[in-house]
Scaffold this motif. Structure first.
Motif, mmCIF file in Angstrom:
data_model
loop_
_atom_site.group_PDB
_atom_site.id
_atom_site.type_symbol
_atom_site.label_atom_id
_atom_site.label_comp_id
_atom_site.label_asym_id
_atom_site.label_seq_id
_atom_site.Cartn_x
_atom_site.Cartn_y
_atom_site.Cartn_z
ATOM 1 N N PRO A 119 0.868 -1.341 -0.002
ATOM 2 C CA PRO A 119 -0.057 0.143 0.056
ATOM 3 C C PRO A 119 0.809 1.174 -0.138
ATOM 4 O O PRO A 119 2.078 1.167 0.539
ATOM 5 C CB PRO A 119 -0.924 -0.096 1.384
ATOM 6 N N ASP A 120 0.342 2.166 -0.611
ATOM 7 C CA ASP A 120 1.003 3.682 -0.783
ATOM 8 C C ASP A 120 1.405 4.243 0.812
ATOM 9 O O ASP A 120 2.575 4.763 0.731
ATOM 10 C CB ASP A 120 0.310 4.648 -1.434
ATOM 11 N N SER A 121 0.368 3.945 1.675
ATOM 12 C CA SER A 121 0.783 4.273 2.927
ATOM 13 C C SER A 121 1.844 3.679 3.698
ATOM 14 O O SER A 121 2.783 4.434 4.584
ATOM 15 C CB SER A 121 -0.692 4.336 3.769
ATOM 16 N N ASP A 122 2.174 2.687 3.490
ATOM 17 C CA ASP A 122 3.326 1.839 3.636
ATOM 18 C C ASP A 122 4.524 2.284 3.441
ATOM 19 O O ASP A 122 5.394 2.274 4.066
ATOM 20 C CB ASP A 122 3.054 0.251 3.827
ATOM 21 N N GLY A 127 9.729 4.781 3.275
ATOM 22 C CA GLY A 127 10.827 5.860 2.391
ATOM 23 C C GLY A 127 11.141 6.950 3.229
ATOM 24 O O GLY A 127 12.011 7.516 2.761
ATOM 25 N N ALA A 128 10.575 7.093 4.544
ATOM 26 C CA ALA A 128 10.840 8.265 5.183
ATOM 27 C C ALA A 128 12.548 8.005 5.871
ATOM 28 O O ALA A 128 13.127 8.870 5.855
ATOM 29 C CB ALA A 128 9.973 8.445 6.461
ATOM 30 N N LEU A 129 12.835 6.547 6.091
ATOM 31 C CA LEU A 129 14.029 6.295 6.322
ATOM 32 C C LEU A 129 15.194 6.896 5.264
ATOM 33 O O LEU A 129 16.059 7.441 5.564
ATOM 34 C CB LEU A 129 14.072 4.947 6.735
ATOM 35 N N THR A 130 14.904 6.409 4.302
ATOM 36 C CA THR A 130 15.801 6.737 3.147
ATOM 37 C C THR A 130 15.995 8.328 2.765
ATOM 38 O O THR A 130 16.817 8.937 2.649
ATOM 39 C CB THR A 130 15.342 6.109 1.732
ATOM 40 N N GLY A 131 14.670 8.976 3.198
ATOM 41 C CA GLY A 131 14.736 10.238 3.073
ATOM 42 C C GLY A 131 15.555 10.954 3.997
ATOM 43 O O GLY A 131 16.280 12.031 3.597
ATOM 44 N N ILE A 132 15.651 10.536 5.187
ATOM 45 C CA ILE A 132 16.495 11.059 6.246
ATOM 46 C C ILE A 132 17.946 10.798 5.902
ATOM 47 O O ILE A 132 18.666 11.826 5.870
ATOM 48 C CB ILE A 132 16.215 10.365 7.602
#
Length: 199
Positions: A119-122, A127-132
């Protein structure tokens, strides 16, 4: 007998997810069981499947929750980091994995069945981890967080992950590497220095 009307669907989802996350932390992916989750919360396993659809969907949700906690851990470490934010990031990566080995390895042990989409929400939470990491790499390079910095960030995550996995499984100890976190940090810093030279 299961408690069929004690909770709303949203309450049930959170109850199941919390119990599943705790079970995963205790026993790991290989011994994880939706039936045991149901037993712990006093509902039938059919209720678990009714709420999540399948055991795979439940594990996916558990792993997404772990990603969220992991990202929070990195943010907390960076919030109190000194000048060497890259070191703080690598140390925090190792620390989370070391403190939560079963949860961390479950992320990589679980594979979605063919035809089951995330799901997009997951995907957004994960993806937040990679963003950090991308943001810190971009800052170190003095570049935008997209393009080259994002590509390098993914490679550096793979580098640190490999060192971390070898440390947790004992493979590095067998090889005689006594400071895997420092080795990972050295490889990251070498890569960043090379990227700076080739701007």
């Amino acid at each position: 007998m299961g408690r069929r009307s004690d909770h709303t669907r949203d309450e049930l989802e959170e109850l199941i997810l919390a119990a599943g996350h705790a079970l995963m932390a205790e026993q790991g992916f290989a011994r994880f069981s939706a039936r045991e989750v149901a037993k712990r919360i006093g509902y039938s396993v059919g209720t678990v499947y009714n709420v999540f659809g399948s055991a795979d969907a439940l594990v996916l949700a558990i792993n997404t929750r772990t990603f969220g906690l992991w990202a929070d851990h990195l943010r907390a470490a960076l919030a109190v980091a000194g000048d060497d934010r890259i070191r703080a990031l690598v140390e925090a990566y190792f620390a989370f994995a070391g403190d939560h080995p079963n949860l961390w390895t479950a992320i990589y042990d679980h594979r979605l069945p063919v035809g089951m989409a995330m799901p997009d929400s997951d995907a957004e939470i994960r993806g937040a981890l990679t963003g950090i990491v991308s943001a810190e790499v971009a800052s170190a390079l003095g570049e935008p967080a997209d393009g080259r910095a994002a590509i390098l960030a993914r490679s550096l995550i793979a580098t640190v992950h490999g060192h971390c996995a070898f440390a947790l499984t004992g493979s590095f100890a067998v090889m005689g590497e006594e400071r895997p976190m420092e080795a990972a940090l050295a490889r990251v810093n070498e890569s960043l220095a090379a990227a700076l030279q080739h701007r």
